[in-house]
Design a protein around this motif. Structure first.
Motif, short mmCIF file in Angstrom:
data_model
loop_
_atom_site.label_atom_id
_atom_site.label_comp_id
_atom_site.label_asym_id
_atom_site.label_seq_id
_atom_site.Cartn_x
_atom_site.Cartn_y
_atom_site.Cartn_z
N GLN A 247 0.82 -1.21 0.00
CA GLN A 247 0.00 0.00 0.00
C GLN A 247 0.86 1.26 0.00
N ARG A 248 0.26 2.32 -0.51
CA ARG A 248 0.90 3.65 -0.48
C ARG A 248 0.38 4.37 0.76
N GLU A 254 6.11 12.96 2.60
CA GLU A 254 5.86 12.30 1.33
C GLU A 254 5.03 11.04 1.57
N SER A 255 4.61 10.43 0.48
CA SER A 255 3.95 9.14 0.55
C SER A 255 4.96 8.05 0.23
N VAL A 256 4.86 6.92 0.92
CA VAL A 256 5.82 5.83 0.72
C VAL A 256 5.07 4.51 0.53
N TRP A 257 5.73 3.59 -0.17
CA TRP A 257 5.19 2.25 -0.32
C TRP A 257 5.59 1.40 0.88
N GLN A 275 13.22 0.95 -3.76
CA GLN A 275 12.94 1.06 -5.19
C GLN A 275 13.15 -0.26 -5.92
N ILE A 278 9.95 -2.19 -5.65
CA ILE A 278 8.89 -1.62 -6.48
C ILE A 278 9.13 -1.92 -7.96
N TYR A 293 0.28 -1.13 -10.32
CA TYR A 293 0.38 -1.14 -8.87
C TYR A 293 -0.82 -1.86 -8.27
N ARG A 296 -5.98 -1.48 -3.34
CA ARG A 296 -6.30 -1.83 -1.96
C ARG A 296 -7.36 -2.93 -1.96
#
Length: 412
Positions: A247-248, A254-257, A275, A278, A293, A296
């Motif tokens: 999930q992001r 910032e937003s992270v995975w 990275q 990903i 990606y 959810r």
């Protein structure tokens, strides 16, 4: 399950308080079934250590063991498998070698079982792993070393204490297992070098491709290695999670995975994804015909089965199921054996030795945690990343003291 009628049960129960079982006994199956080679069952009677009142809804030793399993190992497939294996070994030994049920065993029986684990004998061992349905299946692949004996007895000790705590047994006849002296667990010694990791990915790159399905399997193998070498997940965790768990997550800056993981004891943690993870995820998902990606709630397994994919690689309309821990272990272990051959051809015999003889999927977890400890020198971060309950477990991954010792002695 072959039960006595009430009158016979009461008679045998009263007799068994004073006398060891004799003559023909009634037997029961284990709740999860018996292996074919032990289909004669385990003795069914009221052993002399049975309590007069119990909080368990169990009439037999087999039912009591099943409730212990359900309560103690419900949150982990791997734990459940290990606990069931040791409980099964123990009660099969008691039935076949002592002709007794669990609730009738004395202190001397437990001492005899400890010695048995060190040398089970050929009639208890199989040359290779077989299905429990196979007539040649046996509980052991070979004698257990001291550490494995301690592990097995610790599980049995937990079972017996559970039965005492719940009133099923009135006393605990089992001596406390003693940890082998001079043997301490070192996760650093059970981790891989950068060269060994490189040999692993070389082994993936050299996997042969004959058709569309084998090409997908090669991509899955690379994806699996990427997951294990970036997340440090246990194999049971990786095989129990879905793409939808990726999930992001928004942070302040910032937003992270992240990968949302439910680990031992139902504890949840968020693993930040780098990275490399990903990039490999996107590549693998595209080959599976999935979106770039995960969405959810997506139910695609992290490690999908590919046996239903056609030789041409066609999977239209296929609903993916996840592979099990044993399947995943076999895939990674085969890669380690191939990597050992590559290392050996390169003249790196030491690197090849560990990969061939000892390394397993759990070594990849140790490797990730060791690297985090080395790079951050923050045991709290190791604990959060790994999902350890005790920070002392995380402390074992720090090589700082060893590095200081090496530097201090370098000039001598």
């Amino acid at each position: 399950m072959k039960y006595l009628d009430n009158k016979s049960r009461e008679t045998q129960a009263s007799n068994s308080v004073e006398h060891s079982p004799a003559g023909e006994l009634m037997t029961e199956d284990l709740p999860w079934g018996l292996p074919q080679a032990f289909s004669d069952g385990i003795p069914l009677y009221r052993g002399k250590h049975r309590g007069d009142y119990t909080t368990l809804s169990a009439e037999t030793d087999g039912e009591a063991i099943a409730q212990w399993l359900a309560e103690k190992a419900a949150d982990s497939v791997a734990t459940a498998r290990a606990y069931r294996r040791e409980a099964e070994r123990f009660v099969l030994w008691a039935a076949r070698s002592r002709h007794r049920c669990l609730s009738d065993l004395d202190r001397s029986d437990f001492a005899a079982y400890r010695e048995f684990l060190r040398n089970p004998g050929p009639e208890w061992m199989m040359a290779r792993q077989l299905s429990r349905r196979h007539p040649d299946w046996r509980p052991f692949l070979g004698p257990l070393n001291d550490q494995s004996v301690y592990y097995a007895l610790s599980i049995v000790s937990g079972l017996v204490q559970f039965l005492v705590d719940t009133g099923y047994l009135r006393a605990n006849p089992m001596p406390s297992p003693k940890k082998p002296p001079g043997q301490s667990f070192s996760p650093i010694a059970r981790s891989l070098s950068k060269a060994q990791i490189a040999f692993l990915f070389s082994a993936v790159n050299e996997l042969p491709v004959q058709d569309g399905r084998s090409e997908l399997m090669k991509l899955r193998a690379r994806w699996m290695l990427t997951v294990f070498t970036t997340t440090g997940m246990r194999i049971s965790e990786a095989c129990g999670h879905l793409m939808g768990d990726i999930q992001r997550v928004p942070l302040k800056a910032e937003s992270v995975w992240v990968l949302m993981v439910t680990g031992k004891g139902g504890k949840q943690r968020a693993i930040p994804l780098n990275q490399r993870f990903i990039t490999e995820m996107v590549s693998f998902r595209r080959e599976l015909g999935l979106g770039t990606y995960p969405e959810r709630g997506e139910t695609t397994p992290l490690f999908p089965k590919l046996n239903q994919v056609s030789d041409g690689g066609d999977f239209d309309g296929l609903s993916f199921e996840g592979i099990g821990s044993r399947h995943a272990y076999r895939i990674v272990k085969d890669l380690m054996l191939s990597a050992a051959d590559i290392a050996s051809k390169a003249g790196e015999e030491y690197e090849a030795g560990n990969l061939r003889e000892a390394a397993s999927t759990h070594w990849l977890r140790h490797t990730v945690l060791r690297d985090i400890a080395d790079e951050t020198e923050d045991l709290r971060l190791v604990q959060l990343f790994a999902g350890h309950s005790n920070i002392n477990t995380s402390a074992a991954y720090s090589a700082k003291d060893l590095e200081s010792l090496v530097k201090g002695l370098s000039g001598l």
